[in-house]
Design a protein around this motif. Structure first.
Motif, PDB file in Angstrom:
ATOM      1  N   ARG A   1      10.708  -0.651   3.997  1.00 36.42           N
ATOM      2  CA  ARG A   1       9.510   0.190   3.879  1.00 36.42           C
ATOM      3  C   ARG A   1       8.422  -0.483   3.047  1.00 36.42           C
ATOM      4  N   TYR A   2       8.827  -1.276   2.074  1.00 39.06           N
ATOM      5  CA  TYR A   2       7.840  -1.833   1.150  1.00 39.06           C
ATOM      6  C   TYR A   2       7.597  -3.335   1.353  1.00 39.06           C
ATOM      7  N   ARG A   3       8.222  -3.917   2.376  1.00 42.65           N
ATOM      8  CA  ARG A   3       7.939  -5.323   2.654  1.00 42.65           C
ATOM      9  C   ARG A   3       6.511  -5.468   3.151  1.00 42.65           C
ATOM     10  N   ASP A   4       5.904  -6.611   2.824  1.00 40.80           N
ATOM     11  CA  ASP A   4       4.491  -6.816   3.183  1.00 40.80           C
ATOM     12  C   ASP A   4       4.240  -8.306   3.409  1.00 40.80           C
ATOM     13  N   PRO A   5       4.773  -8.858   4.534  1.00 42.02           N
ATOM     14  CA  PRO A   5       4.616 -10.300   4.764  1.00 42.02           C
ATOM     15  C   PRO A   5       3.156 -10.725   4.883  1.00 42.02           C
ATOM     16  N   GLN A   6       2.293  -9.853   5.402  1.00 41.62           N
ATOM     17  CA  GLN A   6       0.871 -10.205   5.492  1.00 41.62           C
ATOM     18  C   GLN A   6       0.255 -10.345   4.105  1.00 41.62           C
ATOM     19  N   ALA A   7       0.656  -9.483   3.198  1.00 43.49           N
ATOM     20  CA  ALA A   7       0.136  -9.567   1.835  1.00 43.49           C
ATOM     21  C   ALA A   7       0.587 -10.864   1.174  1.00 43.49           C
ATOM     22  N   LEU A   8       1.842 -11.266   1.414  1.00 41.45           N
ATOM     23  CA  LEU A   8       2.347 -12.497   0.809  1.00 41.45           C
ATOM     24  C   LEU A   8       1.582 -13.709   1.340  1.00 41.45           C
ATOM     25  N   THR A   9       1.346 -13.734   2.641  1.00 38.98           N
ATOM     26  CA  THR A   9       0.587 -14.844   3.222  1.00 38.98           C
ATOM     27  C   THR A   9      -0.858 -14.823   2.743  1.00 38.98           C
ATOM     28  N   GLY A  10      -1.473 -13.650   2.713  1.00 38.37           N
ATOM     29  CA  GLY A  10      -2.854 -13.549   2.243  1.00 38.37           C
ATOM     30  C   GLY A  10      -3.001 -13.946   0.784  1.00 38.37           C
ATOM     31  N   TYR A  11      -1.988 -13.599  -0.005  1.00 37.15           N
ATOM     32  CA  TYR A  11      -1.982 -13.966  -1.417  1.00 37.15           C
ATOM     33  C   TYR A  11      -1.983 -15.487  -1.581  1.00 37.15           C
TER      34      TYR A  11
ATOM     35  N   ASP B   1      13.928  10.442  -9.089  1.00 30.48           N
ATOM     36  CA  ASP B   1      13.191  11.268  -8.125  1.00 30.48           C
ATOM     37  C   ASP B   1      12.411  10.391  -7.150  1.00 30.48           C
ATOM     38  N   LEU B   2      12.114   9.154  -7.574  1.00 32.64           N
ATOM     39  CA  LEU B   2      11.386   8.204  -6.739  1.00 32.64           C
ATOM     40  C   LEU B   2      12.035   6.842  -6.911  1.00 32.64           C
ATOM     41  N   LEU B   3      12.348   6.181  -5.803  1.00 34.48           N
ATOM     42  CA  LEU B   3      12.897   4.834  -5.849  1.00 34.48           C
ATOM     43  C   LEU B   3      12.069   3.938  -4.936  1.00 34.48           C
ATOM     44  N   VAL B   4      11.343   3.005  -5.547  1.00 30.99           N
ATOM     45  CA  VAL B   4      10.559   2.026  -4.793  1.00 30.99           C
ATOM     46  C   VAL B   4      11.285   0.690  -4.926  1.00 30.99           C
ATOM     47  N   ASP B   5      12.028   0.326  -3.877  1.00 31.51           N
ATOM     48  CA  ASP B   5      12.755  -0.948  -3.848  1.00 31.51           C
ATOM     49  C   ASP B   5      11.915  -1.928  -3.040  1.00 31.51           C
TER      50      ASP B   5
ATOM     51  N   VAL C   1       0.837  -1.198   0.000  1.00 27.72           N
ATOM     52  CA  VAL C   1       0.000   0.000   0.000  1.00 27.72           C
ATOM     53  C   VAL C   1       0.876   1.253   0.000  1.00 27.72           C
ATOM     54  N   ARG C   2       1.946   1.235   0.813  1.00 30.76           N
ATOM     55  CA  ARG C   2       2.854   2.382   0.824  1.00 30.76           C
ATOM     56  C   ARG C   2       3.498   2.590  -0.542  1.00 30.76           C
ATOM     57  N   ALA C   3       3.817   1.494  -1.227  1.00 25.98           N
ATOM     58  CA  ALA C   3       4.409   1.616  -2.567  1.00 25.98           C
ATOM     59  C   ALA C   3       3.449   2.322  -3.523  1.00 25.98           C
ATOM     60  N   VAL C   4       2.177   1.903  -3.509  1.00 21.34           N
ATOM     61  CA  VAL C   4       1.191   2.543  -4.380  1.00 21.34           C
ATOM     62  C   VAL C   4       1.014   4.008  -3.993  1.00 21.34           C
ATOM     63  N   GLU C   5       0.972   4.288  -2.693  1.00 20.34           N
ATOM     64  CA  GLU C   5       0.807   5.677  -2.246  1.00 20.34           C
ATOM     65  C   GLU C   5       1.984   6.539  -2.686  1.00 20.34           C
ATOM     66  N   ASP C   6       3.194   6.011  -2.587  1.00 20.02           N
ATOM     67  CA  ASP C   6       4.366   6.795  -2.992  1.00 20.02           C
ATOM     68  C   ASP C   6       4.357   7.052  -4.499  1.00 20.02           C
ATOM     69  N   ILE C   7       3.965   6.046  -5.258  1.00 18.71           N
ATOM     70  CA  ILE C   7       3.908   6.216  -6.717  1.00 18.71           C
ATOM     71  C   ILE C   7       2.842   7.251  -7.080  1.00 18.71           C
TER      72      ILE C   7
ATOM     73  N   THR D   1      16.630 -14.160   1.866  1.00 13.03           N
ATOM     74  CA  THR D   1      17.530 -13.091   2.274  1.00 13.03           C
ATOM     75  C   THR D   1      18.360 -12.651   1.073  1.00 13.03           C
ATOM     76  N   THR D   2      18.393 -11.368   0.818  1.00  7.37           N
ATOM     77  CA  THR D   2      19.141 -10.843  -0.319  1.00  7.37           C
ATOM     78  C   THR D   2      20.622 -10.704   0.041  1.00  7.37           C
ATOM     79  N   SER D   3      21.443 -10.454  -0.982  1.00  2.35           N
ATOM     80  CA  SER D   3      22.883 -10.293  -0.751  1.00  2.35           C
ATOM     81  C   SER D   3      23.183  -9.091   0.132  1.00  2.35           C
ATOM     82  N   GLY D   4      22.261  -8.136   0.137  1.00  2.24           N
ATOM     83  CA  GLY D   4      22.460  -6.959   0.975  1.00  2.24           C
ATOM     84  C   GLY D   4      21.906  -7.101   2.370  1.00  2.24           C
ATOM     85  N   GLY D   5      21.383  -8.285   2.696  1.00  2.00           N
ATOM     86  CA  GLY D   5      20.861  -8.507   4.031  1.00  2.00           C
ATOM     87  C   GLY D   5      19.385  -8.213   4.178  1.00  2.00           C
ATOM     88  N   GLY D   6      18.723  -7.791   3.103  1.00  2.00           N
ATOM     89  CA  GLY D   6      17.291  -7.530   3.170  1.00  2.00           C
ATOM     90  C   GLY D   6      16.479  -8.801   2.943  1.00  2.00           C
ATOM     91  N   GLN D   7      15.173  -8.615   2.841  1.00  2.00           N
ATOM     92  CA  GLN D   7      14.258  -9.736   2.636  1.00  2.00           C
ATOM     93  C   GLN D   7      13.511  -9.544   1.313  1.00  2.00           C
TER      94      GLN D   7
END
Length: 821
Positions: free
Chosen positions: A463-473, A454-458, A287-293, A512-518
């Motif tokens: 900020r853009y992780r959404d484990p609940q969305a993944l489980t709900g999906y 001007d905008l970077l959505v990674d 949701v935050r990703a869509v709002e930022d876009i 886990t990504t190479s940078g330590g993220g998820q």
């Protein structure tokens, strides 16, 4: 009845002669044709289903046994009534020695054909509307001559059309060549059958004539091999508006086939295939990703660049699709019909509605092809990135435009696409550009922090992780929540079991990504859920290690799900594999998909008998359409591709990118497999080109996919295959210059001369093969002194001799997109 979405009125004049009053005045006599009324009724019935209004006659919705004057008056009247008309005539035709071809009518006499019969060239005069001074006001007319020797008549109509006589917007379909006699009623039945289920998808609005003609001739060959229908075109280019596609659904290009069927049903189309639905979830990060876009898109800045990135499968394309779909009311309605207000689509709709968004899928495109597509969206014409940038600088956009460009990393030249086109566009007033790409494309810029986003959505960022969305999906897919017709054992399972399985799928799909993220892979979650829900029983979640029995990766999950197709799995896999090798936005069905699938299966030593066109393709689209995206390709034809590049790579047998540099043997094996497969594809595509009268390939009848992408397949197949293709002057006259120019290298020791000549002619090349052949002949004469002779394409003019200064230059600088200091 199918009503085309272009709003044009369509009229049909069906006429024919069964009884000849003066048959005895002909040297060999004339037989009455008892099958004419049935043929007329067959054609009227088939075209009435496509929205044509038949012109009534005394005996019904057709004109039976007209005199020549009555027929002439009916032709003229039909031309006044509609923007699109079809004229179908069936009966005797006659081609006397040293005389023109005549269409015979009920009052025709052998001693006075000039006054009692109709020359086909006169059709152009009678089909000319009153008081029209230019060709754009002329109706578009298809003339069908279902007569003996009608091919001769068709040739004469074309000749007169090109000499500016009468209506230039005339197409002619002739049911027999000038050396053949038409069999009664055979063409009419083949015509009607070919209209019922053409081999195209939902995206193409009209049935392409070359496809339709191929279907008609295939049906004719079953009954009378010596009868053939031929299409002879006038001054129209592109897909003609005569044969509406009854399966057409507006604004669904880029959706999976399952989603398209769902959209079609919401719009009242008849049911076909299994129930389907949209699955798009989001609760926090999405949701935050869509709002930022949306905030960035609506910001007062009149230009800028936005980036959506993330690991493979994290849902970049789905996120980018939301502004493209939800900003357009026609495309938003189907998506929102099955979405609650608090769902991700429901919440995004209010943020994105009404924005001036245009979407582009860059897979398989080079910078020049992307330029042409974007220029068309902006109402401009440009052949190169520099042309488009210069056009905007001279005539800036006066209203805000937002371009969403997905799959940058799957384009032919990602960095030049960014550097020469997208970054300069994003710096022009009135234009915002939002791109989707994997992270590796950003690294050259990240190294010195110069990437101008001007905008970077990674989507891997916290900020853009959404484990609940993944489980709900995963849970929605297990329950087939939007597919009421699909059986699943989870509908009757305890809720806590379904929830536990969904959580296990989400955990397996998170890495886990190479940078330590998820990285949250919605792609892997989808394939895992589809595979698991097709198992006969739900797992015992109380048993130790039950989650270990889930598939381990995208390939394993897909293979397990595909196994549900049982005995048809092999044919389905072969067809899907063919799509995985497609260039551009996908592979056409028509006469392309099945031959390529068979060729690849044979190359890999697999059975080809399991692929039965067209039944297997239709069955696949109905039963595995969720894996297939339909889009529009060259010539605005329907094309198909796997719904994700990771799935396509699995089907091709391509190793993961992180394995290629580390294992040289893997690199070597993949390169050999790729070259063999591309050679098989090239051979299969070449076999689809019809032979002309001389026996050589008639490249003017080649499918638009071949004109655009055959060069890439041949180039990947190896230098010998590529050289064999580009030394055919007829092919050079029809090939897409944007694709071919990049592959022809002036320093090539074998093809250097061809490359220099082709590049010399390149600025003049367009859509007219005859003109292209003339330009190429002149260029070859200048470069090599011996112009090649085309076999089937007649040059507009011939170069006999040329004198020019020697030119050993290798490249031409046509412009720049940044300041030169």
């Amino acid at each position: 009845m199918t009503i085309p979405h272009d709003g044009l009125r369509r009229v049909l004049l069906a006429a024919g002669t069964a009884t000849y009053r003066h048959a005895d005045t002909f040297a060999d006599g004339l037989e009455n044709l008892d099958g004419v009324p049935e043929a007329l009724q067959t054609v009227v019935g088939a075209l009435a289903e496509l929205g044509y209004e038949p012109e009534p006659g005394p005996d019904g919705p057709f004109l039976l046994n007209p005199d020549v004057q009555v027929l002439e008056e009916a032709l003229h009247a039909a031309a006044q009534k509609a923007q699109v008309a079809i004229v179908y005539y069936t009966g005797h035709g006659l081609k006397p020695d040293r005389h023109p071809y005549y269409v015979l009518t009920a009052d025709s006499t052998g001693s006075n054909l000039k006054r009692t019969a109709l020359e086909p060239r006169d059709l152009l005069i009678h089909l000319l509307p009153d008081e029209q001074e230019n060709a754009s006001g002329h109706p578009q007319v298809l003339v069908i001559l279902d007569c003996c020797y009608s091919g001769a008549g068709g040739t004469e109509v074309l000749r007169d059309s090109l000499q500016d006589l009468g209506n230039p917007n005339v197409w002619v379909l002739a049911s027999a060549s000038h050396l053949q006699e038409a069999q009664q009623g055979l063409f009419a039945r083949a015509f009607a059958d070919a209209l019922r289920s053409p081999k195209i998808g939902h995206s193409t609005e009209f049935v392409p004539f070359d496809l339709f003609l191929g279907e008609v001739n295939s049906a004719l060959a079953l009954h009378r091999p010596d009868q053939q229908a031929r299409l002879i075109r006038g001054a129209i280019t592109g897909i003609a508006p005569f044969l509406p596609n009854r399966k057409h659904v507006p604004a669904v290009a880029g959706l999976t086939v399952e989603e398209q069927v769902w959209v079609a049903r919401l719009r009242g189309a008849p049911e076909e295939g299994r129930e389907t639905g949209f699955y798009v979830t989001g609760t926090t990060g999405r949701v935050r990703a869509v709002e930022d876009i949306a905030t960035w898109m609506r910001s007062p800045d009149d230009h800028g660049l936005g980036v959506v990135t993330g690991s493979p499968g994290t849902g970049k394309s789905t996120l980018l699709a939301l502004p493209v779909l939800l900003s357009d009311p026609d495309r938003a309605a189907p998506l929102l019909a099955d979405s609650s207000p608090d769902s991700l689509p429901g919440r995004a709709a209010g943020l994105l509605a009404g924005l001036p968004v245009t979407g582009l899928y860059a897979r398989g495109m080079d910078p020049y092809q992307a330029t042409k597509t974007i220029a068309a969206h902006l109402g401009r014409q440009a052949k190169s990135p520099a042309d488009l940038i210069d056009s905007i600088d001279k005539r800036p956009e006066t209203t805000a435009r937002i371009l969403v460009v997905d799959a940058i990393d799957e384009s032919v030249d990602p960095k030049p696409l960014m550097d020469t086109l997208l970054l300069p566009l994003a710096g022009r007033p009135g234009v915002k550009v939002l791109i989707g790409t994997r992270r590796h494309l950003l690294r050259p810029y990240d190294a010195d922090n110069t990437f101008p986003a001007d905008l970077l959505v990674d989507l891997d960022a916290e900020r853009y992780r959404d484990p609940q969305a993944l489980t709900g999906y995963a849970q929605e897919l297990l329950l087939a929540a939007h597919e009421p017709g699909v059986p699943t054992p989870y509908r009757d399972a305890p809720k806590e079991v379904t929830a536990a399985v969904a959580q296990a799928i989400a955990a397996r799909a998170t890495a886990t990504t190479s940078g330590g993220g998820q990285a949250e892979s919605f792609l892997l979650a989808q394939l895992l859920a589809l595979a698991v829900r097709n198992r006969e029983q739900v797992p015992d979640t109380a048993a130790p290690g039950w989650a270990d029995r889930l598939p381990t990766d995208v390939g394993a999950a897909f293979d397990e799900d595909l196994s549900r197709l049982g005995s048809r799995e092999a044919g389905a896999r072969a067809l899907l594999t063919a799509l995985a090798w497609a260039q551009g936005s996908g592979l056409p069905w028509e006469n392309i998909w099945v031959p390529v699938a068979r060729a690849l299966a044979a190359e890999d030593g697999r059975e080809t008998e399991a692929i039965d066109d067209p039944d297997d393709v239709r069955w696949l689209l109905e039963n595995a359409g969720g894996y297939i995206v339909e889009d529009l390709g060259p010539g605005r034809r329907s094309v198909f591709r796997p719904f994700h590049e990771l799935l396509a790579a699995h089907l091709r047998g391509e190793p993961a990118r992180d394995r290629l540099p580390a294992v040289p043997a893997t690199v070597t094996a993949w390169q050999a497999h790729n070259q063999r497969s591309q050679a098989a594809i090239t051979r299969a595509l070449l076999e689809t080109v019809p032979a002309g009268p001389s026996g050589h390939r008639d490249w003017e009848l080649a499918h638009p996919y071949l004109r655009t992408y055959l060069a890439r397949h041949a180039h990947a197949a190896g230098p010998e295959t590529f050289a064999g293709l580009v030394t055919d002057p007829d092919y050079l006259a029809v090939a897409d210059p944007d694709t071919l120019t990049a592959l022809l290298i002036p320093t090539d020791p074998v093809l250097g001369e061809t490359a220099r000549a082709y590049r010399r002619a390149r600025p003049l090349l367009g859509n007219n093969p005859g003109q292209n052949a003339a330009y190429l002949q002149e260029a070859f004469a200048a470069e090599a002194g011996h112009p090649p002779q085309t076999q089937g394409i007649r040059p507009r003019y011939r170069t006999l001799m040329t004198r020019t200064r020697r030119d050993d230059s290798l490249l031409s600088l046509t412009g720049h997109v940044r300041s030169v200091g």
